[in-house]
Design an enzyme around this catalytic site. Structure first.
Site, mmCIF file in Angstrom:
data_model
loop_
_atom_site.group_PDB
_atom_site.id
_atom_site.type_symbol
_atom_site.label_atom_id
_atom_site.label_comp_id
_atom_site.label_asym_id
_atom_site.label_seq_id
_atom_site.Cartn_x
_atom_site.Cartn_y
_atom_site.Cartn_z
ATOM 1 N N PHE A 158 0.865 -1.181 0.000
ATOM 2 C CA PHE A 158 0.000 0.000 0.000
ATOM 3 C C PHE A 158 0.899 1.227 0.000
ATOM 4 O O PHE A 158 1.641 1.467 0.950
ATOM 5 C CB PHE A 158 -0.926 0.055 1.214
ATOM 6 C CG PHE A 158 -1.814 1.278 1.186
ATOM 7 C CD1 PHE A 158 -2.970 1.293 0.436
ATOM 8 C CD2 PHE A 158 -1.452 2.423 1.870
ATOM 9 C CE1 PHE A 158 -3.762 2.430 0.376
ATOM 10 C CE2 PHE A 158 -2.235 3.566 1.811
ATOM 11 C CZ PHE A 158 -3.396 3.570 1.061
ATOM 12 N N ASP A 243 9.530 2.981 1.646
ATOM 13 C CA ASP A 243 8.335 3.757 1.988
ATOM 14 C C ASP A 243 8.184 3.722 3.506
ATOM 15 O O ASP A 243 7.673 2.746 4.071
ATOM 16 C CB ASP A 243 7.112 3.170 1.292
ATOM 17 C CG ASP A 243 5.836 3.957 1.582
ATOM 18 O OD1 ASP A 243 5.812 4.714 2.576
ATOM 19 O OD2 ASP A 243 4.858 3.809 0.825
ATOM 20 N N LYS A 272 3.006 11.820 6.638
ATOM 21 C CA LYS A 272 2.197 11.662 7.841
ATOM 22 C C LYS A 272 2.797 12.383 9.050
ATOM 23 O O LYS A 272 2.583 13.561 9.230
ATOM 24 C CB LYS A 272 1.946 10.181 8.101
ATOM 25 C CG LYS A 272 1.103 9.539 6.985
ATOM 26 C CD LYS A 272 0.563 8.207 7.366
ATOM 27 C CE LYS A 272 -0.174 7.533 6.202
ATOM 28 N NZ LYS A 272 -1.378 8.247 5.758
#
Length: 420
Positions: A158, A243, A272
Site C-alpha cells: 500500500f 516507503d 504523515k
C-alpha cells in the site's frame, strides 16, 4: 504531560452513538463523497492521546491518523510553531525562496543521514515523486534505454491511491474501474528475496518496499529480508526505495523501520508524522547523486515546501532529534507486545508488534475486525480494522503507559464479551 484516563474519573468515556452524532454524520454524508467508511463517532477536540466527541465523551486515540499524529493532538511545541508562522508567512510557491525551507530540509537531511530533500505534501505525492526520480536516474545515470525502465514492488503493498500507484496494487477495491493502468512495474512476493532476485534485470531501476507493511496488517518480514534486498540492489545497481510514510519518525522505536535490521535505503519516503498532525508534509530524502537528476521545470508542487509546512516539519524533527520519543516508543512497544501476546488463544490468532505499532488478527469465527473496533469505540478506544479480521493499534508515541494498559484492558474485555 497529557491527561490520562485516571485524571478525570467522572468523565464519560466512550458510549453508543447518540442522536447528535447521527445528525452530524447525516449532514456530512449529504455532501461529502463516500470514499471512507468511518466509525460512527464525531470528534471535536484532541489533546495528547485523547479525543473528545461533540457530546463531550472522551476516547483514547489508538490510530493516530495512521501515524500522522505521532506526537499527540495539539502538541504544544508544534501548535506554537504553526501559530507563529501563520502570523508571518504561509505560502509563496517555489517561484521564490522562503526563510523556512532551508532550515527544514537541512534538519531533515541530517536526521536521515542524507544530503538532499525533495519536499512535497502527501505521502502519495512522495511515492509518485520517487517513481519519477527512479526512472530519470535509470535513464540518465544507469543508462537504461528510453521507456524500458521497470520498478519492482511487493505483493500486498500500500503506497497510496493515485492511478499510477494503484496500477501496481493487488487490492481490487483500489483498482476496480480505475484503469487503464500505468505500465512499468513488476510484483513479487513480500518477504521473498529469491523472488526479487529472479525479477531483477538490466532495466530494473528501483525496488519499492515498505519495511513493514502497514495497511496489510503490520506485516513484519523475516529479519534477513531487507538486508538481502539491500545486497541485491547494490549488486545490480538498483535503487532501494523505502516507503517509511507510516513506519518512520519514531513509530517503530527507531528513526526508520529500516534501522531495525541495519539497512540504509537510497531513498526514504516520509509523510504523515512529518507534518505533526497539523499540515500535510511529505518528502523524498536521498543523496545528491539521485535527487540531483531533477532539473528546474521537471517536477514541482505549488504547496510543496511552503513556509508553514517547512516550519512545522523542522519543529517535528526537533522533537525527534534527541531520540527520547523514539526510545519511548520502543519501551512502550515492548510492553504492548507482551500484553497483546497474552491474548493469543483468547479470540486472537496472531499478533505482530514493533514499537507502538501492532496488527492483531481476530478469530473470524468470533467477530470481524470492524465489530471489535465498534465495541472498543463504545468503551472509549479508537482503533481501525483492515483486511476483514485484523485490527491495528498505533497510538501517539506520547501516550501514557497507564493509558496504553487501559486500552489493552478494554480489548481483553471485548474479547471476553464476544467469547461468553
Amino acid at each position: 504531560m497529557t491527561l490520562s484516563v485516571t485524571d478525570h474519573p467522572v468523565s464519560v468515556i466512550g458510549g453508543a452513538v447518540t442522536d447528535a452524532q447521527t445528525a452530524a454524520i447525516r449532514v456530512e454524508n449529504d455532501h461529502a463523497a463516500r470514499n471512507y467508511s468511518p466509525l460512527p463517532v464525531v470528534i471535536a477536540h484532541g489533546e495528547g492521546a485523547w479525543l473528545t466527541d461533540i457530546d463531550g465523551r472522551r476516547y483514547l486515540d489508538c490510530l493516530a491518523a495512521y501515524s500522522a499524529v505521532n506526537f499527540g493532538h495539539s502538541n504544544p511545541t508544534l501548535v506554537a510553531t504553526a501559530k507563529k508562522q501563520l502570523d508571518a508567512l504561509t505560502l509563496t510557491s517555489r517561484a521564490f525562496h522562503n526563510d523556512q525551507l532551508g532550515p527544514f530540509v537541512t534538519a531533515l537531511a541530517e536526521y536521515a543521514g542524507k544530503d538532499m530533500v525533495l519536499p512535497m505534501n502527501t505521502g502519495a505525492e512522495a511515492v509518485e515523486s520517487a517513481i519519477k526520480l527512479a526512472r530519470a536516474w535509470g535513464y540518465r545515470v544507469k543508462g537504461v534505454a528510453a521507456d524500458q525502465a521497470n520498478i519492482i514492488v511487493m505483493g500486498g503493498n500500500f503506497h497510496g491511491r493515485t492511478v499510477t500507484i494503484v496500477s501496481f496494487s493487488d487490492d481490487e477495491d483500489a483498482r476496480a474501474d480505475f484503469g487503464p493502468f500505468t505500465p512499468g512495474f513488476r510484483t513479487v512476493a513480500y518477504g521473498d528475496a529469491e523472488a526479487l532476485a529472479a525479477a531483477i534485470d538490466e532495466n530494473t531501476v528501483a525496488v519499492l518496499v515498505e519495511p513493514i507493511q502497514g495497511e496489510a496488517g503490520i506485516l513484519i518480514p523475516p529479519a534477513s529480508y531487507l538486508p538481502a534486498v539491500r545486497e541485491l540492489c547494490t549488486e545490480n545497481n538498483v535503487l532501494l526505495i523505502a516507503d517509511e510514510i507510516q513506519s518512520g519518525l519514531g513509530r517503530t522505536g527507531t528513526r526508520f523501520a529500516c534501522d531495525l535490521v541495519g539497512v540504509t535505503a537510497d531513498l526514504y519516503l516520509l509523510g504523515k508524522a512529518l507534518g505533526g498532525g497539523i499540515v500535510p508534509v511529505s518528502a523524498v530524502v536521498g543523496n545528491r547523486d539521485i535527487l540531483g537528476v531533477l532539473q528546474p521545470g521537471q517536477h514541482g508542487s505549488t504547496f510543496g515546501g511552503n513556509p508553514l509546512a517547512a516550519a512545522v516539519g523542522a519543529a517535528t524533527i526537533g522533537l525527534l532529534i534527541d531520540g527520547c520519543l523514539t526510545d519511548r516508543a520502543r519501551m512502550l512497544g515492548d510492553r504492548l507486545a507482551d500484553r497483546l501476546h497474552a491474548l493469543r488463544g483468547r479470540g486472537v490468532l496472531e499478533v505482530r508488534c514493533v514499537g507502538l505499532w501492532a496488527g492483531i488478527d481476530i478469530d473470524p469465527g468470533l467477530a470481524s475486525g470492524r465489530t471489535v473496533c465498534e465495541m472498543l469505540m463504545e468503551r472509549g478506544v479508537l482503533a481501525k480494522d483492515t483486511h476483514g479480521s485484523t485490527i491495528r493499534l498505533a497510538p501517539p508515541i506520547v501516550i501514557e503507559q497507564g493509558d496504553l494498559d487501559w486500552a489493552v484492558d478494554q480489548l481483553e474485555e471485548v474479547l471476553a464479551q464476544l467469547s461468553a
